[in-house]
Motif scaffolding. Structure first.
Motif, PDB file in Angstrom:
ATOM      1  N   ALA A 452      -9.136   4.542   7.501  1.00 24.23           N
ATOM      2  CA  ALA A 452      -8.941   4.163   6.100  1.00 24.23           C
ATOM      3  C   ALA A 452      -8.456   5.341   5.267  1.00 24.23           C
ATOM      4  N   VAL A 453      -9.124   6.496   5.360  1.00 22.87           N
ATOM      5  CA  VAL A 453      -8.741   7.630   4.516  1.00 22.87           C
ATOM      6  C   VAL A 453      -7.355   8.149   4.890  1.00 22.87           C
ATOM      7  N   ASN A 454      -6.992   8.070   6.165  1.00 19.77           N
ATOM      8  CA  ASN A 454      -5.660   8.524   6.563  1.00 19.77           C
ATOM      9  C   ASN A 454      -4.565   7.639   5.992  1.00 19.77           C
ATOM     10  N   SER A 455      -4.832   6.348   5.870  1.00 17.01           N
ATOM     11  CA  SER A 455      -3.811   5.433   5.349  1.00 17.01           C
ATOM     12  C   SER A 455      -3.691   5.521   3.835  1.00 17.01           C
ATOM     13  N   ALA A 464       4.646   6.984   6.772  1.00 18.00           N
ATOM     14  CA  ALA A 464       4.819   6.626   8.181  1.00 18.00           C
ATOM     15  C   ALA A 464       4.799   7.862   9.073  1.00 18.00           C
ATOM     16  N   ASN A 465       5.567   8.891   8.701  1.00 15.37           N
ATOM     17  CA  ASN A 465       5.635  10.089   9.546  1.00 15.37           C
ATOM     18  C   ASN A 465       4.321  10.860   9.550  1.00 15.37           C
ATOM     19  N   ALA A 466       3.681  10.964   8.383  1.00 15.76           N
ATOM     20  CA  ALA A 466       2.423  11.710   8.315  1.00 15.76           C
ATOM     21  C   ALA A 466       1.324  10.997   9.103  1.00 15.76           C
ATOM     22  N   MET A 467       1.258   9.672   8.986  1.00 12.86           N
ATOM     23  CA  MET A 467       0.260   8.931   9.753  1.00 12.86           C
ATOM     24  C   MET A 467       0.539   9.018  11.252  1.00 12.86           C
ATOM     25  N   ALA A 468       1.819   9.075  11.620  1.00  9.44           N
ATOM     26  CA  ALA A 468       2.160   9.215  13.038  1.00  9.44           C
ATOM     27  C   ALA A 468       1.654  10.542  13.591  1.00  9.44           C
ATOM     28  N   LEU A 469       1.838  11.624  12.832  1.00  9.90           N
ATOM     29  CA  LEU A 469       1.352  12.928  13.283  1.00  9.90           C
ATOM     30  C   LEU A 469      -0.171  12.941  13.390  1.00  9.90           C
TER      31      LEU A 469
END
Length: 612
Positions: A452-455, A464-469
């Protein structure tokens, strides 16, 4: 419009909405067209103050959750179910006699066994695939959509399952490589599902909806434990091939289900399908088309899309406004979610408790899985009622205590006890109890809330890119733990728990000193809090007079190439904008200027703490 609307017979014309096409050649601009009725505001505006002062908008109560939102959460969360199912089943396979006979090794005494290297690769190669899949998911999602890319990754997962089922006797490398291919699909879904949920869900239930992804992970683990229990007594390859093949079913449900759902509203507006996005927001919010909540979110999205048009290099996730801080924080949180030690039980739980002397260690795995599912339901409540920070800190301290006791009992009492003795059984029972207590803490806090906090912490242009990393960080550490745990456990036995206990304390410190509270706030408000350096220790009490007005968010900035400098633009003459290095929300701080940083609001309209 998704197929769900067609199946239920809901036509856009009933609401005065036409979802058939683009509204503008400019993907960031909304234009009033025929076919959209009963909308009493300018869809092209990004001026939230005008919307707040518009007397023609509906201010009726917004439902906390709608039926469509619940259905969306259930269908999309099947991506988490696939993750959990594939993770949970491998622990049981390693204890199945047929699997051991076909893929194990023989020692000098003629006894079958799995070496640490072989078992580590079979378990952990899935995680290498997931890390790669997580990194590949972001560019594809930006190109063909969040919803549109999910079915393709389901297909990749099915290819991996097929490889595992098809390998012959002794071809353990084929099993490992099949898990690697399946991991490509699982890893991509672990990025796309939370991303789709966070962009489509109303803010009042966003945390709970994203946490449902973790709930379905736990249900997937429990389901795999139950199926393993039902097939482990078979004397043919069906003992492990049947659980593998059932994985096709979960991928099929997710694939068909996503075709019944609409695309993320934010993605639709970026690509110019504005009327379709508007229709989606109306249905997920459960309010009339002229409701103020929808008007405000539409204006917010318009402003963000306008400001973030153009190409953005991948490295801007580190060089953009306060992005280096957030990206590293997200990667650290995902790393420490793995270092809590939860997968120590889920990957090797059956093997661990076989040593406790239980008659059927598969039953213990089912118990742990059931506890995991039940506790996650509490997490869905905690995340919205107690906030992210309090839950993560409390959960981390609880897991620290459980692992300290687990490691101490295991190392000093259970390990020296004679196998089969009353002492061994007593201490073994204590180990199982504290394993269950640990899982209660993990499943209700760190398990669901990290997703949740990451999203929530990233602006649209980098999300999209930050969540992928961040997700790749999770999977890399998942691999390291899955591969090296057999070696470490063999060397220091239950003392391994002290390592996880220490990691839980470090995770608590990271949350306490660096994570900003995001509960009940929009994604843009959270972005603002990071940009203006709201102290994490005071963030839970932070309020802003800018709520429902134009926020100082990254998506409202016109950034120079690389995201390092902010380009100040006149709203009426954006075409003639000039790049001014150091201006913008971060400009004053970067240039060493003591004056107030540039901000969308006049200084006298800022909250008191910003005026100071």
């Amino acid at each position: 419009m998704g197929l769900l609307d067609k199946v239920k017979g809901h036509k856009a014309s009933g609401n005065g909405l036409d979802t058939s096409g683009r509204t503008s050649s400019d993907p960031g601009i909304k234009e009033q067209e025929g076919g959209i009725a009963d909308i009493n505001f300018d869809q092209n505006t990004d001026d939230t103050e005008t919307i707040m002062n518009n007397p023609n908008l509906d201010d009726g109560k917004v439902p906390r959750v709608t039926f469509r939102t619940a259905i969306m959460a259930i269908i999309a969360a099947m991506g988490g179910f696939i993750f959990g199912y594939d993770t949970g089943q491998i622990s049981g396979f390693l204890e199945m006699q047929v699997f051991l006979e076909r893929f194990g090794e023989t020692n000098a005494d003629g006894k079958l066994f799995f070496s640490n290297v072989r078992s580590g690769l079979i378990v952990a190669l899935l995680s290498i695939g997931t890390a790669i899949g997580a990194l590949l998911a972001a560019p594809l999602a930006d190109r063909i959509g969040r919803r549109g890319s999910i079915p393709w990754w389901c297909l990749i997962f099915c290819v991996g399952v097929t490889i595992q089922i098809a390998v012959g006797d002794g071809q353990w490398v084929g099993v490992a490589m099949g898990r690697w291919v399946a991991g490509l699909g699982v890893g991509s879904l672990s990025v796309l599902v939370p991303l789709y949920m966070s962009e489509s869900t109303p803010k009042q239930v966003r945390g709970a909806v994203v946490c449902s992804y973790q709930l379905f992970i736990t249900i997937g683990i429990f389901t795999s434990n139950c199926i393993n229990y039902g097939t482990e007594s078979r004397t043919d390859t069906g003992s492990y091939r049947i659980p593998m093949a059932i994985g096709y079913l979960w991928a099929l449900i997710l694939c068909i289900g996503m075709l019944m759902l609409p695309e993320s509203p934010r993605y639709d507006i970026r690509k110019g399908f504005n009327k379709r996005a508007f229709n989606t927001m109306q249905k997920f919010y459960g309010v009339p088309v002229n409701h103020r909540a929808i008007a405000l979110e539409t204006a917010e999205i318009n402003a963000n899309i306008r400001a973030s048009q153009g190409s953005h290099a991948w490295y801007e996730v580190f060089t953009g406004p306060r992005m280096g801080y957030r990206t590293m924080l997200a990667m650290a949180l995902q790393m420490f979610q793995q270092l809590t030690g939860a997968n120590y039980f889920f990957y090797y739980g059956t093997t661990i408790f076989a040593g406790v002397g239980l008659s059927n260690s598969f039953v213990t795995a089912m118990i742990l899985g059931g506890v995991n599912v039940g506790a996650t339901f509490f997490g869905l409540y905690f995340v919205e009622h107690f906030g992210r920070r309090k839950c993560l800190i409390t959960g981390g301290l609880w897991m620290f205590m459980c692992f300290m006791i687990f490691a101490s009992i295991g190392h000093f009492k259970f390990q020296p006890a004679i196998e089969g003795s009353n002492d061994a059984k007593t201490y073994g029972t204590v180990l199982i109890v504290f394993a269950c207590l640990f899982i209660c803490g993990f499943a209700s806090t760190w398990g669901p809330m990290i997703w949740a906090v990451n999203s929530e912490m990233f602006p649209y242009r980098y999300r999209a890119n930050a969540m992928a990393l961040a997700t790749a960080s999770n999977w890399i550490w998942n691999f390291l733990l899955g591969f090296f745990s057999p070696f470490i456990t063999g060397a220091i036995d239950f003392s391994y728990g002290y390592v996880f206990a220490g990691c839980n304390l470090v995770g608590v410190a990271i949350v306490y000193f660096f994570l900003i509270e995001s509960a009940t706030r929009t994604i843009e408000e959270v972005d603002t809090m990071y940009l203006i350096h709201v102290p994490p220790l005071k963030s839970s009490k932070w309020t802003s007079e800018m709520i429902e007005r134009e926020l100082a968010s990254s998506d409202n900035m016109h950034l120079a190439h690389g995201g390092r400098n902010v380009e100040k633009r006149n709203r009426d003459e954006e075409a003639n904008a000039q790049q001014v290095e150091g201006n913008g929300v971060l400009g004053g701080k970067l240039a060493g200027d003591d004056s107030l940083p540039q901000h969308p609001l006049p200084a006298n309209d800022l909250p008191a703490h910003l005026q100071q």
